[in-house]
Design an enzyme around this catalytic site. Structure first.
Site: not given
Ligand code: NDP
Length: 481
Positions: A255, A386
């Protein structure tokens, strides 16, 4: 007339923060390899020390989940599993104020939202799936669909408890056990949820929570003992995970991001539509994957809608997230604030016209005023990427066909909104919009019985409803899927 509101702060006293939190593995809190700090984005105050799970900790968690799957959970009759889920749902309700305050402190979202949206919906997801646990044979997947095994779940920071509920409730109802990794900046409600699992006497190892950063998520995704990965987060990381799972045979649901169009026709009731636009993009500071971040307004009502929107934005109250009058809370992290600021600067540099609500920003913490861009072209980055913040890009259209073309002109396809008086136009639009959810004369409505998910780069698989169960069941060989 302008109303002044006296401060109405929610008390923090109901939350007992520990100095440090371990990992929740096999039903107990255990130490891990190293620690990191979680802060309040509204004040930058350190809230607690949290354990960073390394690969060996992830390994222990997966082993605990496997043991619980094989010895207890998968063999337990559905009606017994359902009792645990009902118990968890009731405990979430009983501890709802504590969960709401903790969520607001750790995430920065207004207490009004964590209290009225996040926590009640989290409880609703457990209630809903508790009801399914003993009826899976009637869900249309054959007489006795099997669970998948151990599920690895990685969730983001925008709805920490709610995303946990979206993931954990269906997985458990279907007989799987889980290892969940919350986001680095918002681990605290997941750890309180771990206490709730203890309180509910959930068998050890059925739910395991490993806190950490992206590397912890990576270790979980790559672990050979995992049967399925469920991920919510950015499209970029989603693609990485899809690549990692491609050769492993693991089941996967993603998602991901969105750039939803909120389409306002000239016969829409303007005040109602403006409330929907505000809710669509400023709810949760715009940290919403299905946020209505592109407003498409029919040209003939453009001036009227924009004037009403600016007027309404001027009344939004930004500030202390624990104040019950606050509409717009803190941006979740400095990194996210930098990302929003960079994209907003690109909008200005590319020639769009920026207007931000004239609200004072607190001195400490991470804040961004509700902002609207006009004179936006489809080529601008602010119309394509986004932003994940309180920033709206406005475009116009003349005909329904043009609205559909512009709405679908994005690599994403998670949600859309349509505002019109005509039922036939709603149905015409809904059948042409390439989005997993289309809201009509409303926005950001969620219900556990309604499937949610995306097209294209917004991911695949559905969460919620009967469709969401399919993601946690082995339905191969079932004739009536
Ligand atoms: P991420 O996609 O990086 O984070 C989502 C989750 O994945 C977090 O728990 C993160 O850990 C974890 N994660 C990060 N890298 C990896 C990897 N290589 N393998 C497995 N898990 C991983 O989102 P961010 O928090 O970095 O946000 C960045 C951008 O993403 C935001 O600016 C926004 O635009 C978008 N975003 C979109 C979302 C949505 O629902 N559409 C939700 C969140 C972000 P950790 O938090 O420790 O980095």
């Amino acid at each position: 007339m302008r109303f002044e509101y006296s401060p109405a702060p929610e008390s923090r006293a109901i939350v007992t923060l520990r100095d440090s939190y371990g990992l929740f593995i096999g039903g107990s809190f255990v130490p891990g390899s190293s620690v990191f700090k979680t802060i309040s984005p509204a004040s930058e105050e350190v809230l607690a020390e949290v354990t960073h799970a390394g690969p060996e900790d992830v390994d222990r968690a997966v082993a605990a989940a496997r043991q619980a799957y094989e010895r207890t959970w998968s063999a337990m009759p559905g009606r017994e599993r359902g009792k645990y889920l009902f118990r968890i749902a009731r405990l979430i309700q009983e501890r709802s104020r504590e969960l709401a305050v903790l969520e607001t402190i750790d995430n920065g979202k207004p207490i009004r939202e964590s209290r009225d949206v996040d926590v009640p919906l989290a409880a609703a997801h457990f209630f809903y799936h508790a009801g399914w646990a003993d009826k899976l044979g009637y869900a249309g997947f054959g007489p006795s669909p099997r669970p998948l095994g151990v599920v690895g779940q990685v969730i983001p920071w925008n709805f920490p408890l709610l995303m946990l509920a979206w993931k954990v409730a269906p997985a458990l109802a279907c007989g799987n056990t889980v290892v969940l990794k919350p986001a680095e900046t918002t681990p605290l409600t997941a750890l309180l949820f771990a206490e709730i699992c203890q309180q509910a006497d959930l068998p050890p190892g059925v739910v395991n929570i490993v806190t950490g950063d992206g590397a912890t998520g990576q270790a979980l995704v790559a672990h050979p003992g995992i049967d399925k990965i469920a991920f919510t987060g950015s499209t970029e990381v989603g693609k990485e995970i899809a690549r990692a799972c491609a050769v492993s045979g693991k089941r996967l649901t993603l998602e991901l991001g969105g750039k939803a169009a909120n389409v306002v026709f000239d016969d829409a009731p303007v005040d109602q539509a403006v409330e929907g636009i505000v809710n669509g993009i400023f709810f949760n500071q715009g940290h919403v994957c299905c946020a209505g971040s592109r407003l498409l307004v029919q040209e003939s009502v453009y001036d009227e809608v924009l004037a009403a929107l600016r007027r309404r934005m001027g009344t939004l109250r930004l500030g202390d997230p624990l104040d019950k009058n606050t509409d717009v809370g803190a941006i979740n992290s400095r990194a996210q604030l930098d990302k929003i600021s960079e994209l907003v600067s690109s909008g200005e540099a590319e020639g769009a016209s920026r207007w931000s609500a004239p609200c004072p920003l607190p001195d400490r913490g991470f804040w961004f005023a509700p902002t609207v861009f006009t004179e936006v072209s489809q080529a601008h980055r602010i119309a394509r990427e986004e932003i994940f913040g309180p920033v709206l890009s406005v475009l116009t259209f003349r005909t329904p066909a043009e609205a559909v073309e512009k709405a679908n002109n994005t690599p994403y396809g998670l949600s859309a909104g349509v505002w019109t008086e005509k039922g036939s136009l709603i149905l015409w639009m809904a059948s042409r919009l390439r989005a997993g959810v289309v809201w009509a004369n409303t926005f950001n409505r969620f219900d556990p019985s309604s499937p949610f998910g995306g097209y294209k780069e917004s991911g695949f698989g559905r969460e919620g409803g009967r469709h969401g169960l399919e993601a946690y069941l082995d339905v191969t060989g079932s004739a009536d899927v």
